[in-house]
Design a protein around this motif. Sequence first.
Motif, mmCIF file in Angstrom:
data_model
loop_
_atom_site.group_PDB
_atom_site.id
_atom_site.type_symbol
_atom_site.label_atom_id
_atom_site.label_comp_id
_atom_site.label_asym_id
_atom_site.label_seq_id
_atom_site.Cartn_x
_atom_site.Cartn_y
_atom_site.Cartn_z
ATOM 1 N N UNK A 139 0.869 -1.177 0.000
ATOM 2 C CA UNK A 139 0.000 0.000 0.000
ATOM 3 C C UNK A 139 0.904 1.225 0.000
ATOM 4 N N UNK A 140 0.865 1.977 -1.097
ATOM 5 C CA UNK A 140 1.722 3.143 -1.259
ATOM 6 C C UNK A 140 0.861 4.397 -1.284
ATOM 7 N N UNK A 141 1.369 5.477 -0.722
ATOM 8 C CA UNK A 141 0.577 6.701 -0.653
ATOM 9 C C UNK A 141 1.466 7.917 -0.816
ATOM 10 N N UNK A 142 0.849 9.001 -1.291
ATOM 11 C CA UNK A 142 1.536 10.277 -1.427
ATOM 12 C C UNK A 142 0.747 11.363 -0.717
ATOM 13 N N UNK A 143 1.394 12.441 -0.365
ATOM 14 C CA UNK A 143 0.741 13.500 0.405
ATOM 15 C C UNK A 143 0.935 14.847 -0.272
ATOM 16 N N UNK A 144 -0.172 15.471 -0.655
ATOM 17 C CA UNK A 144 -0.182 16.826 -1.203
ATOM 18 C C UNK A 144 0.807 16.977 -2.359
ATOM 19 N N UNK A 145 0.585 16.149 -3.376
ATOM 20 C CA UNK A 145 1.399 16.225 -4.584
ATOM 21 C C UNK A 145 0.771 17.240 -5.536
ATOM 22 N N UNK A 146 1.527 18.238 -5.891
ATOM 23 C CA UNK A 146 1.019 19.286 -6.772
ATOM 24 C C UNK A 146 1.394 18.978 -8.213
ATOM 25 N N UNK A 147 0.388 18.726 -9.049
ATOM 26 C CA UNK A 147 0.612 18.471 -10.463
ATOM 27 C C UNK A 147 0.536 19.780 -11.240
ATOM 28 N N UNK A 148 1.390 19.915 -12.210
ATOM 29 C CA UNK A 148 1.333 21.099 -13.061
ATOM 30 C C UNK A 148 0.157 20.974 -14.022
ATOM 31 N N UNK A 149 -0.216 22.097 -14.615
ATOM 32 C CA UNK A 149 -1.323 22.066 -15.574
ATOM 33 C C UNK A 149 -0.990 21.190 -16.770
ATOM 34 N N UNK A 150 0.283 21.187 -17.164
ATOM 35 C CA UNK A 150 0.691 20.323 -18.270
ATOM 36 C C UNK A 150 0.564 18.853 -17.930
ATOM 37 N N UNK A 151 0.933 18.459 -16.696
ATOM 38 C CA UNK A 151 0.815 17.058 -16.279
ATOM 39 C C UNK A 151 -0.655 16.645 -16.215
ATOM 40 N N UNK A 152 -1.527 17.509 -15.728
ATOM 41 C CA UNK A 152 -2.960 17.186 -15.673
ATOM 42 C C UNK A 152 -3.523 16.993 -17.082
ATOM 43 N N UNK A 153 -3.140 17.880 -17.993
ATOM 44 C CA UNK A 153 -3.620 17.762 -19.368
ATOM 45 C C UNK A 153 -3.136 16.471 -20.002
ATOM 46 N N UNK A 154 -1.861 16.134 -19.747
ATOM 47 C CA UNK A 154 -1.295 14.904 -20.311
ATOM 48 C C UNK A 154 -1.980 13.667 -19.727
ATOM 49 N N UNK A 155 -2.256 13.690 -18.419
ATOM 50 C CA UNK A 155 -2.945 12.560 -17.791
ATOM 51 C C UNK A 155 -4.351 12.380 -18.363
ATOM 52 N N UNK A 156 -5.077 13.470 -18.550
ATOM 53 C CA UNK A 156 -6.428 13.367 -19.108
ATOM 54 C C UNK A 156 -6.388 12.771 -20.517
ATOM 55 N N UNK A 157 -5.393 13.160 -21.280
ATOM 56 C CA UNK A 157 -5.239 12.606 -22.624
ATOM 57 C C UNK A 157 -4.941 11.120 -22.571
ATOM 58 N N UNK A 158 -4.099 10.693 -21.606
ATOM 59 C CA UNK A 158 -3.756 9.272 -21.487
ATOM 60 C C UNK A 158 -4.940 8.451 -20.969
ATOM 61 N N UNK A 159 -5.745 9.042 -20.062
ATOM 62 C CA UNK A 159 -6.938 8.339 -19.576
ATOM 63 C C UNK A 159 -7.922 8.101 -20.727
ATOM 64 N N UNK A 160 -8.043 9.096 -21.591
ATOM 65 C CA UNK A 160 -8.949 8.924 -22.730
ATOM 66 C C UNK A 160 -8.490 7.794 -23.649
ATOM 67 N N UNK A 161 -7.178 7.552 -23.694
ATOM 68 C CA UNK A 161 -6.634 6.462 -24.513
ATOM 69 C C UNK A 161 -6.503 5.152 -23.723
ATOM 70 N N UNK A 162 -6.811 5.218 -22.414
ATOM 71 C CA UNK A 162 -6.701 4.055 -21.523
ATOM 72 C C UNK A 162 -5.279 3.497 -21.478
#
Length: 260
Positions: A182-205
């Motif tokens: 069980x791994x966890x992170x605390x208050x990780x701040x993602x940049x707007x570019x990382x969020x956009x890239x993640x959303x694009x990757x989620x759409x491609x699964x």
Amino acid sequence: MAERVYPADSPPQSGQFSGNFSSGEFPKKPAPPPSTYVIQVPKDQIYRIPPPENAHRFEQLSRKKTNRSNCRCCFCSFLATIFILIVLAGISFAVLYLIYRPEAPKYSIEGFSVSGINLNSTSPILPSFNVTVRSRNGNGKIGVYYEKESSVDVYYNDVDISNGVMPVFYQPAKNVTVVKLVLSGSKIQLTSGMRKEMRNEVSKKTVPFKLKIKAPVKIKFGSVKTWTMIVNVDCDVTVDKLTAPSRIVSRKCSHDVDLW
């Protein structure tokens, strides 16, 4: 021994030589002037004994040379002992290797679930990962002790977003052990570019992560246990989504061992 030559009683005058040339006698060297002494010292006695004012200095230098020689002998003996111990250790290790033919355990990712990543908000995320690691020890006569002070980290685009540790356990020979982490992170701040890239990757699964494990281990050969070595495991894992339950799309693990 030294010979002392006394001056002649009636030395010839300056510029005159005694002797008879007609009779075949060669001229003699002029005698030194009165009150002058010539000391003849054999060559083999020159500098053999230091003068009194330098005797103490001579003793000190002789003592230093002796001390230096003793230190050199001790240092050479120390190096020889270290060399012999290294050779014996190498021979022992070679014999153990030929007898047991050790090989590193094989690691794979059996489960990888993600939660706590909200891409619709700009607030820091609290990511959580449930990871299942499979370790296969294929050695017939070798056990593995997994020690304390291990580390497990999950990276996204080289950013460490979650971490944890491996449990302490012993894996016997010819054994397969499945470890749930069980791994966890605390208050990780993602940049707007990382969020956009993640959303694009989620759409491609196809959301890629990297899992890194650093585990101190000791190897058991029969009744002999080795020093602590470090097993490094690097896994590339791709999942279809950022919510549980997520499915593993692809996985690939590699590992190496730091002997010292």
